[in-house]
Enzyme design. Structure first.
Site, PDB file in Angstrom:
ATOM      1  N   SER A 155       0.811  -1.124  -0.002  1.00 44.44           N
ATOM      2  CA  SER A 155       0.086   0.158   0.016  1.00 44.44           C
ATOM      3  C   SER A 155       0.734   1.347  -0.197  1.00 44.44           C
ATOM      4  CB  SER A 155      -0.855  -0.056   1.287  1.00 44.44           C
ATOM      5  OG  SER A 155      -1.570   1.277   1.516  1.00 44.44           O
ATOM      6  N   GLN A 163       0.836  -0.473  -4.773  1.00 44.85           N
ATOM      7  CA  GLN A 163      -0.420   0.052  -4.764  1.00 44.85           C
ATOM      8  C   GLN A 163      -0.147   1.608  -4.894  1.00 44.85           C
ATOM      9  OE1 GLN A 163      -2.020   1.550  -2.048  1.00 44.85           O
ATOM     10  NE2 GLN A 163      -3.505   2.604  -3.320  1.00 44.85           N
ATOM     11  N   LYS A 217      -7.662  -0.734  -9.764  1.00 41.39           N
ATOM     12  CA  LYS A 217      -8.573  -1.385  -8.673  1.00 41.39           C
ATOM     13  C   LYS A 217      -9.609  -0.594  -8.202  1.00 41.39           C
ATOM     14  CE  LYS A 217      -7.800  -2.996  -3.749  1.00 41.39           C
ATOM     15  NZ  LYS A 217      -8.717  -1.851  -3.073  1.00 41.39           N
ATOM     16  N   HIS A 247     -13.564  -1.518  -2.520  1.00 43.04           N
ATOM     17  CA  HIS A 247     -12.592  -1.129  -1.386  1.00 43.04           C
ATOM     18  C   HIS A 247     -13.350  -2.021  -0.048  1.00 43.04           C
ATOM     19  CE1 HIS A 247      -9.333   1.709  -1.129  1.00 43.04           C
ATOM     20  NE2 HIS A 247      -9.508   1.419   0.331  1.00 43.04           N
ATOM     21  N   SER A 295     -12.978  -7.954  -2.057  1.00 39.45           N
ATOM     22  CA  SER A 295     -13.961  -7.359  -1.266  1.00 39.45           C
ATOM     23  C   SER A 295     -15.067  -8.658  -0.793  1.00 39.45           C
ATOM     24  CB  SER A 295     -14.946  -6.053  -1.949  1.00 39.45           C
ATOM     25  OG  SER A 295     -13.949  -5.166  -2.138  1.00 39.45           O
ATOM     26  N   GLY A 296     -14.793  -9.005   0.384  1.00 46.00           N
ATOM     27  CA  GLY A 296     -15.658  -9.943   1.012  1.00 46.00           C
ATOM     28  C   GLY A 296     -15.110 -11.197   1.125  1.00 46.00           C
ATOM     29  N   ARG A 312     -13.479 -14.617   2.460  1.00 42.68           N
ATOM     30  CA  ARG A 312     -13.117 -15.125   3.628  1.00 42.68           C
ATOM     31  C   ARG A 312     -12.706 -16.497   3.613  1.00 42.68           C
ATOM     32  NH1 ARG A 312     -13.162 -10.692   4.089  1.00 42.68           N
ATOM     33  NH2 ARG A 312     -14.375  -9.372   5.671  1.00 42.68           N
TER      34      ARG A 312
END
Length: 437
Positions: free
Chosen positions: A141, A164, A299, A323, A362-363, A365
């Site tokens: 990042s 990024q 992104k 995000h 995003s999401g 798991r």
């Protein structure tokens, strides 16, 4: 009457690295380093570990507005159901995934989460070492709490890493960051296009809580010679102390501590660079192309039209992402966006010819989540919050477990769904899934 003799298979498949890891837990008789592999229990344990610094945990957990987009990401994943296929010879399975000519052991990237030292003193260095051990690529990042150079050194010369970019206000500073990334072995550039300014985040505003504005997560700036020269300073590779207590920092600054005052000044100026409120245009991507020798990935793409524009402008990849719900409250779930984007014939053609790589974020798991994203057309996924929870609990070892357990879950679940090779899953929505409304 003729009798057909069927020869039964008696050869067990070779033990994969991922199954061996699983068997190792069973054989040891002790839990893994995080004490569990249940992702909700891991999140809860991270909350408990950081109970004396709850704002740090909530900084990672919370999202924009009412957190409806965060919730919608999970709902979108839950609407798609896997339809396992039986009696297929899938004992030996392969997860190897090739992106931009590089083959990785699994279709998983470490997402570019900022200020990781909020969770643990290992910070990004622990994450980099864990990624190197597992062999998965790392995306670093622009708001890391360790410098580009330190992270690259921690990951080592054989690690695959992307940088990024939060597009800075200053062209000279953007150029400096890109030069440093290239010099330190970063092969692709991920330009985040959904964060020209920070979203409406009630948790952070209510305290108010701004680690980066207080110098914690500004380390790509404080290590940059172009940025630091503005203040008559040289770039430095600093490691802000853990844990981060914002009240203590503000108190020291009010008491006149010059180092703390300088950290706040530099942090606030770094925020002004990476979240300036300047909304870049599609045409301005040419500046990035002119200054980066390598693949460029956008992104934050959620619309088919934007994905097609990326192709028209020669971008090499997209990350379908909202995000993690941190920017726009009430946004479309990221998997629903992936579904729509992959219905574009232009996107599918560009992907099939190698002109465009499609990643998803995003999401995610579980292994099942990854299968769903791949079946809709993603070639790989980014994993974010879960590894941060692992980092909070056990540092580097916690990140390593999250990566290993996620890949092991994918390896097992793919087999149970009847697939032998992960490349056969990509785009196999009709064969593998059904959508339940």
């Amino acid at each position: 009457m003729s009798v057909t003799v069927v020869e039964l298979n008696t050869v067990a498949p070779p033990l994969s690295r991922w199954v061996a890891w699983l068997f190792g837990i069973y054989g040891s008789g002790t839990p893994p380093v995080l004490g569990t592999v249940d992702i909700q229990e891991i999140e809860d344990k991270a909350r408990e570990v950081l109970k004396d610094n709850p704002s740090a945990f909530l900084y990672v957990l919370k999202s924009a507005g009412t957190t409806s987009t965060y919730v919608e990401n999970r709902r979108a994943l839950d609407r798609w159901k896997l339809v396992p296929r039986m009696l297929n010879d899938v004992g030996e399975r392969h997860l190897e995934t090739t992106i931009f000519g590089v083959t990785h052991p699994a279709p998983i990237f470490v997402a570019p989460v900022g200020a990781q030292a909020l969770m643990h003193n290992d910070g990004e260095l622990g994450t980099a070492r864990a990624a190197a051990k597992v062999g998965v690529p790392l995306i670093v990042s622009s708001v890391a709490s360790r410098s580009i150079e330190e992270i690259a050194e921690a990951q080592g010369p054989n690690g695959h890493r992307w940088f990024q970019l939060y597009w800075t206000h200053s062209a000279e500073l953007t150029q400096s960051l890109l030069r440093r990334a290239k010099a330190n072995g970063f092969t692709a550039l991920v330009v985040t296009v959904d964060t020209m300014l920070v979203g409406w985040r009630p948790h952070d505003l209510g305290i108010p809580y701004s680690p980066i504005g207080h110098g914690f997560g500004a380390q790509q700036g404080t290590s940059d010679p172009t940025f630091m020269a503005r203040f008559g300073l040289e770039g430095r590779h600093e490691r802000p102390p853990f844990p981060y207590y914002q009240e203590d920092i503000r108190r020291r600054a009010a008491d006149g501590d010059p180092a703390t005052q300088q950290a706040i000044l530099l942090g606030s100026k770094w925020v002004g660079e990476i979240a300036s409120g300047i909304f870049r245009s599609w045409d301005e991507l040419q500046f990035i192309r002119d200054n980066w020798d390598g693949q460029i990935v956008l992104k934050g793409i959620l619309a088919s039209e934007d994905a097609e524009k990326a192709i028209n402008l020669g971008m090499d990849g997209i990350v379908v992402s909202n995000h993690g719900g941190r920017q726009v409250d009430g946004s479309i779930g990221a998997l629903d966006a992936l579904d729509m984007i992959m219905q574009s014939s232009k996107v599918r053609q560009a992907q099939s010819t190698g002109k465009l790589a499609v990643l998803f974020d995003s999401g995610i798991r579980t292994g099942s989540d990854i299968l769903k994203a791949l079946a809709l057309g993603a070639q790989a996924v980014l994993i974010g919050r879960p590894f941060m929870y692992g980092l909070a609990i056990a540092g580097e070892a916690g990140v390593e477990q999250i990566l290993m357990q996620t890949i092991a879950d994918l390896h097992i679940t793919m087999g149970l769904c009847g697939f032998r090779d992960v490349t056969d899953v990509v785009g196999a929505r009709e064969k593998l899934m059904v959508k339940i409304n």
